[in-house]
Design a protein around this motif. Structure first.
Motif, PDB file in Angstrom:
ATOM      1  N   LEU A 186     -12.319   3.644  -8.804  1.00 49.85           N
ATOM      2  CA  LEU A 186     -11.494   2.538  -8.330  1.00 49.85           C
ATOM      3  C   LEU A 186     -10.499   2.081  -9.401  1.00 49.85           C
ATOM      4  O   LEU A 186      -9.376   1.687  -9.071  1.00 49.85           O
ATOM      5  N   ARG A 187     -10.892   2.146 -10.666  1.00 51.18           N
ATOM      6  CA  ARG A 187      -9.962   1.764 -11.732  1.00 51.18           C
ATOM      7  C   ARG A 187      -8.798   2.745 -11.814  1.00 51.18           C
ATOM      8  O   ARG A 187      -7.642   2.350 -11.983  1.00 51.18           O
ATOM      9  N   THR A 188      -9.093   4.033 -11.662  1.00 51.44           N
ATOM     10  CA  THR A 188      -8.026   5.034 -11.639  1.00 51.44           C
ATOM     11  C   THR A 188      -7.113   4.814 -10.446  1.00 51.44           C
ATOM     12  O   THR A 188      -5.882   4.910 -10.555  1.00 51.44           O
ATOM     13  N   TRP A 189      -7.711   4.507  -9.299  1.00 51.96           N
ATOM     14  CA  TRP A 189      -6.934   4.227  -8.088  1.00 51.96           C
ATOM     15  C   TRP A 189      -6.045   3.005  -8.296  1.00 51.96           C
ATOM     16  O   TRP A 189      -4.899   2.977  -7.838  1.00 51.96           O
ATOM     17  N   LEU A 190      -6.562   2.003  -8.990  1.00 52.45           N
ATOM     18  CA  LEU A 190      -5.787   0.794  -9.281  1.00 52.45           C
ATOM     19  C   LEU A 190      -4.517   1.128 -10.060  1.00 52.45           C
ATOM     20  O   LEU A 190      -3.415   0.694  -9.696  1.00 52.45           O
ATOM     21  N   TYR A 191      -4.665   1.918 -11.117  1.00 54.89           N
ATOM     22  CA  TYR A 191      -3.514   2.247 -11.956  1.00 54.89           C
ATOM     23  C   TYR A 191      -2.539   3.208 -11.270  1.00 54.89           C
ATOM     24  O   TYR A 191      -1.377   3.287 -11.678  1.00 54.89           O
ATOM     25  N   ALA A 192      -2.999   3.902 -10.240  1.00 50.62           N
ATOM     26  CA  ALA A 192      -2.129   4.855  -9.539  1.00 50.62           C
ATOM     27  C   ALA A 192      -1.461   4.246  -8.314  1.00 50.62           C
ATOM     28  O   ALA A 192      -0.708   4.937  -7.622  1.00 50.62           O
ATOM     29  N   SER A 193      -1.704   2.960  -8.049  1.00 54.12           N
ATOM     30  CA  SER A 193      -1.248   2.359  -6.788  1.00 54.12           C
ATOM     31  C   SER A 193      -0.051   1.427  -6.939  1.00 54.12           C
ATOM     32  O   SER A 193       0.281   0.711  -5.994  1.00 54.12           O
ATOM     33  N   GLY A 194       0.573   1.400  -8.103  1.00 48.02           N
ATOM     34  CA  GLY A 194       1.760   0.574  -8.264  1.00 48.02           C
ATOM     35  C   GLY A 194       1.488  -0.905  -8.257  1.00 48.02           C
ATOM     36  O   GLY A 194       2.368  -1.693  -7.881  1.00 48.02           O
ATOM     37  N   VAL A 195       0.296  -1.315  -8.663  1.00 55.21           N
ATOM     38  CA  VAL A 195      -0.023  -2.744  -8.714  1.00 55.21           C
ATOM     39  C   VAL A 195       0.805  -3.430  -9.800  1.00 55.21           C
ATOM     40  O   VAL A 195       1.291  -4.552  -9.618  1.00 55.21           O
ATOM     41  N   PHE A 196       1.003  -2.745 -10.930  1.00 56.05           N
ATOM     42  CA  PHE A 196       1.674  -3.345 -12.094  1.00 56.05           C
ATOM     43  C   PHE A 196       3.113  -2.885 -12.272  1.00 56.05           C
ATOM     44  O   PHE A 196       3.821  -3.421 -13.115  1.00 56.05           O
ATOM     45  N   TYR A 197       3.536  -1.913 -11.518  1.00 58.78           N
ATOM     46  CA  TYR A 197       4.859  -1.313 -11.729  1.00 58.78           C
ATOM     47  C   TYR A 197       5.415  -0.819 -10.402  1.00 58.78           C
ATOM     48  O   TYR A 197       4.686  -0.708  -9.408  1.00 58.78           O
TER      49      TYR A 197
END
Length: 301
Positions: free
Chosen positions: A218-229
């Motif tokens: 889920l952490r990898t999915w978070l960083y790959a989902s454009g939440v921060f960028y």
């Protein structure tokens, strides 16, 4: 009669007894108590228990925070605190706020939407394994449990969305008629979450180590989902297949759909509608079928 012949005779007698019992059960319409029902029958059983599902979800929501001083406020405070940490790291230290319009609203929207999926998938993964005593004591459709966990997170989302709208207004965004489409976006995401929850419920029931692996996934999915960028900006120069995979990511699609409505004041493009609907239908059908196939195996062993 020799011992081998006696064993063969006993086996044949046992086989005839089983055949006669099976024929007798078929004659009177009897079946195994744990037999998997047909899909239409299974859906009818779930519908008959709809009130229990909602009540169970509500009680879980209340009991989860009954021991804390702030109670259910933590359901909203947790994603807000996470957003504050992410804003400090990505908005201030990495200066993302300089290149993205209204970065606070951009970030909070991404965190809230992703948290809805994250919490639903996590709850689904443990819905069977953490309720084995209930499953072994009572006979009911096992999909009741991941359904209840998904509805529980939907109830939490109601408060989160109210806070999100207030925060978006506080950052200067005007109210738009496009906000009327927010329930539509949430329905798409909820259906997807439900399918993903059912899928993970079966995985979590038989692969006990999934609870240890899921946080990393889920952490990898978070960083790959454009939440921060902004995915379209950060993926320039990457291979087209990788860019397509990131943009077709279901979490990213639901986040961008919500940002279009809340922040950018624009009607989502056709690709966004197609992607959101595709993932909702695919996850719901695939997840439900995958869970139902193992119905008679849950809680055994």
């Amino acid at each position: 009669m020799s011992q081998p012949e006696s064993a063969v005779a006993d086996a044949q007698a046992g086989g005839r007894a089983q055949e006669s019992l099976a024929a007798l059960a078929e004659r009177y319409g009897l079946r195994r108590a744990i037999a998997r029902p047909s899909l239409p029958a299974y859906l009818r059983q779930l519908w008959q228990r709809r009130h229990f599902i909602v009540t169970y979800a509500t009680s879980k929501t209340v009991s989860n925070y009954s021991q804390s001083a702030l109670g259910q406020l933590w359901q909203v405070l947790t994603p807000l605190l996470n957003a504050a940490v992410y804003w400090l790291i990505f908005g201030v230290i990495l200066a993302q706020s300089k290149s993205i319009h209204n970065y606070p609203a951009f970030l909070i929207t991404g965190v809230m939407v992703f948290t809805f999926t994250q919490r639903t998938v996590t709850g689904g993964a443990k819905s069977i394994s953490s309720n084995l005593s209930l499953i072994r004591a009572l006979h009911f459709p096992r999909a009741t449990l991941p359904l209840a966990y998904a509805i529980q997170e939907l109830q939490v989302l109601g408060w989160s969305m109210a806070v999100l709208i207030v925060l978006v207004l506080g950052t200067g965004e005007p109210i738009s008629w496009l906000w009327l489409l927010i329930p539509v976006a949430l329905v798409f995401q909820f259906v997807f979450n439900l399918g993903a929850s059912l899928f993970m419920a079966r995985v979590g029931a038989f692969v006990r180590d999934v609870s240890q692996l899921l946080p990393f996934i889920l952490r990898t999915w978070l960083y790959a989902s454009g939440v921060f960028y902004m995915i379209t900006e950060r993926t320039k120069g990457l291979p087209s297949a990788l860019r397509w995979a990131l943009e077709f990511n279901p979490a990213a699609a639901y986040i961008e759909f919500m940002r279009d409505l809340l922040i950018y004041q624009r009607f989502p493009e056709r690709w966004a509608w197609v992607t959101c609907i595709f993932w909702a239908v695919f996850a719901a059908i695939g997840g439900f079928w995958y869970f139902w196939r193992a119905e008679e195996r849950y809680g055994r062993g």
